[in-house]
Design a protein around this motif. Structure first.
Motif, short mmCIF file in Angstrom:
data_model
loop_
_atom_site.label_atom_id
_atom_site.label_comp_id
_atom_site.label_asym_id
_atom_site.label_seq_id
_atom_site.Cartn_x
_atom_site.Cartn_y
_atom_site.Cartn_z
N ASN A 706 30.79 42.51 41.41
CA ASN A 706 32.03 42.66 40.68
C ASN A 706 32.42 44.14 40.62
O ASN A 706 31.57 45.01 40.40
CB ASN A 706 31.90 42.09 39.27
CG ASN A 706 31.70 40.59 39.28
OD1 ASN A 706 32.23 39.87 40.14
ND2 ASN A 706 30.92 40.08 38.32
N ASN A 765 28.33 34.82 38.80
CA ASN A 765 28.43 33.50 38.16
C ASN A 765 27.09 33.03 37.61
O ASN A 765 26.73 31.85 37.71
CB ASN A 765 28.98 32.46 39.14
CG ASN A 765 30.42 32.74 39.51
OD1 ASN A 765 30.99 33.76 39.15
ND2 ASN A 765 31.01 31.82 40.26
N THR A 807 39.77 34.65 42.23
CA THR A 807 39.24 35.01 40.91
C THR A 807 40.41 35.44 40.04
O THR A 807 41.11 36.41 40.35
CB THR A 807 38.21 36.14 41.04
OG1 THR A 807 37.19 35.73 41.95
CG2 THR A 807 37.60 36.47 39.70
N TYR A 824 38.09 39.15 33.93
CA TYR A 824 38.29 38.17 35.00
C TYR A 824 37.38 36.96 34.83
O TYR A 824 36.34 37.02 34.16
CB TYR A 824 38.02 38.83 36.35
CG TYR A 824 39.13 39.76 36.79
CD1 TYR A 824 40.14 39.32 37.64
CD2 TYR A 824 39.17 41.07 36.34
CE1 TYR A 824 41.17 40.16 38.03
CE2 TYR A 824 40.19 41.93 36.73
CZ TYR A 824 41.19 41.47 37.57
OH TYR A 824 42.20 42.30 37.96
N SER A 825 37.76 35.88 35.49
CA SER A 825 37.00 34.63 35.45
C SER A 825 35.75 34.74 36.31
O SER A 825 35.49 35.76 36.96
CB SER A 825 37.88 33.49 35.96
OG SER A 825 38.10 33.65 37.36
N ASP A 826 34.98 33.65 36.34
CA ASP A 826 33.89 33.56 37.30
C ASP A 826 34.44 33.67 38.73
O ASP A 826 35.61 33.41 38.98
CB ASP A 826 33.15 32.22 37.15
CG ASP A 826 32.29 32.19 35.89
OD1 ASP A 826 32.05 33.27 35.31
OD2 ASP A 826 31.88 31.09 35.50
N ARG A 827 33.57 34.04 39.66
CA ARG A 827 33.99 34.26 41.04
C ARG A 827 34.59 32.98 41.63
O ARG A 827 33.96 31.92 41.61
CB ARG A 827 32.79 34.73 41.87
CG ARG A 827 33.04 35.02 43.34
CD ARG A 827 33.77 36.34 43.52
NE ARG A 827 33.06 37.47 42.95
CZ ARG A 827 32.16 38.23 43.61
NH1 ARG A 827 31.87 37.93 44.86
NH2 ARG A 827 31.58 39.25 43.02
N ASN A 828 35.83 33.08 42.14
CA ASN A 828 36.51 31.98 42.84
C ASN A 828 36.59 30.70 42.01
O ASN A 828 36.47 29.59 42.53
CB ASN A 828 35.84 31.70 44.17
CG ASN A 828 36.01 32.86 45.16
OD1 ASN A 828 36.93 33.66 45.02
ND2 ASN A 828 35.14 32.92 46.14
N LYS A 829 36.82 30.88 40.72
CA LYS A 829 36.89 29.72 39.82
C LYS A 829 38.19 28.95 40.00
O LYS A 829 38.24 27.73 39.79
CB LYS A 829 36.75 30.21 38.37
CG LYS A 829 36.81 29.10 37.32
CD LYS A 829 36.66 29.68 35.93
CE LYS A 829 36.78 28.61 34.85
NZ LYS A 829 36.65 29.20 33.49
#
Length: 911
Positions: A706, A765, A807, A824-829
């Protein structure tokens, strides 16, 4: 007696006759020992036999037409009659047999061989002219012989690549190679040979194969409607019969019929209409094959790798379709003579030159123009020179984005090809150069290009042994200019140099095996970054990262083994050895975390000194079982290693993305892929169906931490994580090849998942599995063509795919002094909206009259017919609160490239 009753009439009489001859032969041994003397100047063979008959009281029986026009000159004293007749018959298509104490009969060797079972007759038609192949003097001598030759275009004498040859009433067949050559191992006999290729009339020859020899059939273009949608350059049932699976193959005639994209044919993007191959975006560069990134695809043009495949940041392919003769994409079962990448290999061959006539061909579109000149220099030397350039700035003005409308774009490419063909050798030289410029408003500018060159040498030692040698060079360079703020403007240069030498031997002398093997040496030289101020007002300091150098060597062996008519195996083994070389400065870490806190030492590797070494054993195996002429099942397993990877933050790469070599901390990517496929044809191969399942296990995939920063970072291992991956899916294809309506439906369900291996702050994640940037579960392509008449046709193309993962910023947090940060959200959520688009085109092909010198064709197309706003990317933007952004300081925006129907018009010509 009962046995004779049930035999065929022809064979029964033939066998009875031979039995009679054999019985009489027992009582006629003395005639062979009879001493004769002959002396004659050159005279007709009939007169010679009459003289021997008169002087030695021997009767000869034969048909006069067998010996008409034949002559002989001979002087021999006291020779046995049998030896004299051997001298006469050895060099002729006849044989002799004694039938009494004073009589000799002459018979055609091939007819006797047929009656004795030494020559089969598989022909069915009676009204086809027969072509004799081989020497009559060798009739009946060999149990197996070779029929070989070159299939040529009857109009211009060019070899036809991928032409199909089939022996009627058998399961025997083959296809011509890149030089139009073929080879079949058969028993001596009489056969019907069917020769066909896409866009050509099928023709049938009756061949009397006596001994090993050449047969060079000529085929001619169809004078009626071409099968525009026949994408595979193949015999109609190649998908069932071929030992190869997970292969997509196009030849020059198929390329010509591809749908128009942005004013012209785009060879690479056209593959995205096939199962397992996906587009990276609306106008994104490259393709994703079975869940892999574009850097995991090896694009070879005449043996030289192409490291950037797009013009104008993905708007169109760098490949000029006029120069291409054949394109093969191996997406699963990759032969052992290919390495370097783990997802796919795309082999692109430049079209064979017209060796008889001078030609000019090209096209003029709304966005670019192209021209190609080709012809002979001599009987053995031919050439091709071509170029393409854009005038596409006006296109940016119609795209509904203010920044894009203020942008500029241009490109050009040049290519040349010259070949020399001798009796046993063929040498070709290929060169390619491209340059692109793109400026995004007054924010960024890119200038990038490819330089490629190769020398190919093909040598034919004999009918069973041939070799191919390739020397290849590739140079990709890119420059990114940051120009938004003049005092902080900068120029960043990156690039890759590639040198390769490869030598391959192929042996086909075994009846059921075809073996090839060879070696390859590759040298990489990677420029990871050189930063300099863009102008005199910039305060950015100059800096330069160390170059990376490495060698990749490999040896390999392939064996294509046809066990019987139903079962075949492809066995391959590749062994690769990779090592880095200095000069290089390298950090040493206390643990595997590769952080600044863990640095314990700095090591310098001297110039040309060997650093890290890796070795890889890459087995390849595939099997086919053919149930019948319409149905087969195939299985394969592949292991591949990749020692160079591209560090890209997003699924859609940009020209300045950095290439990175494997080293002590970034290990080579390893892929193990398993696949099984079922193939079925119906209605005389006009309907093709296939289903393939695949599972791919990946190791040592690089993922960003990240907030990672890689640009101008001398130690990128501190920003990267080692991840595992698994890609799997099912690919379905239904294809109709003939009729007023033809086309195909392609559907793929697939997943591409990653799991980072890390501890501490670098975890992604919380160690859970997540979708990769290339994960698009559903992908559907429909292509339908309607043939109005022989020259006019309409095409409809529909595309649908699941939205790409991304993301998403989820929260804005308040920190000290009223400042805010984005969380930011979890990776590729999350995913961008699903993609769907309809294109339409109508084409008028060139005249079908062969006598016409100038031929032209028109294509009008409309992309995005119903004006769907397909999201290209989603970004978060900080701005002043207003009614436009609902008084938010941070707002989420969607960027789409093509929001309106985009018309294109192209005129193509040849003379």
């Amino acid at each position: 007696m009962f046995f004779l009753i049930f035999m065929s009439k022809r064979f029964r009489f033939g066998l009875i006759g031979l039995l009679q001859i054999t019985i009489l032969n027992i009582f006629a041994q003395d005639i062979e020992q009879k001493q004769v003397s002959v002396s004659t100047e050159k005279t007709s063979l009939i007169q010679f036999l009459n003289k021997v008959s008169t002087e030695n009281q021997v009767q000869f029986y034969y048909k006069k037409e067998w010996f008409e026009g034949d002559s002989i000159a001979l002087t021999i004293s006291d020779i046995q009659l049998g030896r004299l007749l051997d001298k006469i018959s050895d060099s002729r298509a006849i044989m002799w047999l004694p039938i009494s104490e004073d009589a000799i009969v002459f018979l055609p060797k091939d007819q006797v061989a047929t009656l004795l079972g030494n020559m089969v007759d598989m022909s069915g038609s009676k009204n086809i002219n027969t072509v004799e192949v081989g020497k009559m003097s060798e009739a009946g001598k060999y149990a197996n012989v070779i029929l070989k030759g070159t299939v040529k275009d009857g109009k211009n004498d060019e070899p036809v690549i991928g032409a199909s040859l089939r022996i009627a009433n058998t399961n025997i067949g083959c296809m011509t190679d890149a030089n139009g050559k073929y080879q079949l191992r058969l028993s001596p006999g009489i056969y019907e040979v069917e020769v066909s290729s896409v866009g050509y009339e099928k023709n049938v020859w009756k061949v009397k194969l006596i001994s090993t020899g050449e047969f060079n059939p000529e085929i001619f273009e169809k004078s009626t409607k071409i099968d525009e949608i026949t994408i595979y350059a193949k015999r109609a049932d190649k998908n069932v019969r071929s030992n190869q699976m997970s292969l997509i193959d196009l030849d020059s005639k198929s390329i010509k019929q591809l749908p128009s994209m942005v004013g012209g044919k785009d060879i690479i993007k056209s593959f995205t209409m096939m199962p397992g191959v996906k587009s990276v975006g609306e106008f994104g560069s490259g393709i994703n094959v079975r869940g892999g990134g574009d850097d995991q695809n090896l694009y070879l043009i005449e043996g030289a790798p192409l490291l950037n495949t797009s013009h104008v940041l993905g708007m169109m392919s760098v490949l000029n379709p006029d120069i291409v003769s054949n394109v093969a994409l191996y997406k699963g079962q990759i032969p052992a003579n290919y390495g370097e990448r783990v997802s796919s290999v795309m082999e692109i061959q430049v079209r064979e030159n017209n060796i008889k006539n001078f030609h000019v061909k090209g096209g003029i579109g709304l966005y670019d123009g192209r021209v190609l000149v080709e012809g002979p220099i001599s009987k053995k030397v031919t050439y091709k020179i071509g170029g393409r350039s854009s005038y596409s700035n006006w296109l940016l003005g119609v795209i509904p984005d203010a920044n894009i409308q203020k942008s500029a774009a241009s490109f050009y490419d040049l290519n040349s090809y010259i070949s020399w063909a001798g009796e046993k050798d063929r040498v070709s030289l290929f060169a390619y150069y491209s340059n692109d410029y793109f400026r995004y408003a007054r924010l960024q500018a890119y200038n990038y290009g490819n330089i490629l060159g190769s020398v190919n040498w093909n040598h034919y030692y004999n009918e069973n042994l041939s070799s191919t040698g390739v020397l290849a060079y590739s140079n990709y360079s890119a420059e990114k200019d940051e120009i938004e703020v003049e005092s902080e403007s900068s120029s960043l240069k990156t690039g890759v140099q590639y040198f390769s030498g490869k030598y391959n031997l192929r042996y086909t002398g075994f009846s059921s095996h075809s073996i090839d093997g060879g070696l390859q040496v590759i040298h990489y030289n990677v420029s990871r970054g050189e930063m300099s101020p863009y102008n005199d007002l910039s305060i950015i300091p100059s800096s330069k990262l160390e170059k990376e150098k490495a060698f990749e060597n490999a040896v390999y062996l392939n064996d294509s083994w046809n066990i019987n008519e139903k079962i075949s195996l492809n066995l391959g083994l590749r062994y690769s050895a990779y090592f880095t070389v200095g000069p290089k400065t390298q950090l040493q870490y206390l643990s595997n975390s590769y952080t600044e806190d863990a640095i314990i030492d700095t090591v310098f590797i001297g110039n040309n000194k060997i650093g890290k070494k890796y070795f890889g054993l890459e087995p390849r195996v595939a099997a086919k079982y053919q149930f019948n002429n319409q149905t087969s099942v195939k299985m394969s397993y592949n292991r591949n290693y990749q020692y160079i990877t591209m560090l890209s933050y997003t699924a859609i790469s940009i020209p300045s993305d950095v290439w990175k070599l494997a080293d002590d901390y970034i290990r080579p990517v390893q892929s193990d892929q398993y696949a099984i496929g079922f193939y079925r044809n119906n209605k005389e191969n006009t309907i093709e169906t296939s289903v393939e399942f695949y599972y791919k296990n990946l190791s040592n995939v690089t993922e960003f931490k990240n907030n990672a920063v890689v640009e101008m970072n001398p130690y990128p291992e501190q920003e990267l994580l080692n991840a595992k991956g698994q890609n799997y899916g099912i690919e379905l294809m239904l294809k109709k090849n003939k009729g007023k309506w033809d086309g195909w439906i392609s559907y793929t369900y697939s997943r591409s998942l990653r799991k980072a291996i890390s501890t501490g702050s670098g975890n992604i994640n919380n160690g859970k599995e997540y979708p990769s940037a290339f994960d698009k579960p559903h992908d559907l392509s429909i292509l339908a063509n309607y043939h109005i008449n022989k020259r006019w046709r309409m095409s409809f193309n529909f595309f649908y795919s699941t939205g790409r993962p991304f993301t998403k910023p989820e929260k804005v947090a308040n920190i000290e002094n009223g400042n805010k940060i984005v969380l930011y959200s979890d990776r590729n959520k999350y995913r961008i909206p699903d993609y769907h688009r309809l294109d339409f085109s109508i084409s008028m092909d060139e005249s079908l009259r062969k006598s016409k010198k100038w031929k032209g064709s028109w294509t009008f197309s409309v992309l995005n017919v119903y004006a769907n706003h397909n999201t290209y990317s989603i970004f978060y933007k900080k701005e002043a609160p207003s009614a436009k952004n609902n008084y938010n300081q941070f707002s989420l925006y969607k960027l789409y490239i093509l929001g309106i129907p985009l018309p294109t018009l192209t005129y193509n010509f040849i003379f």
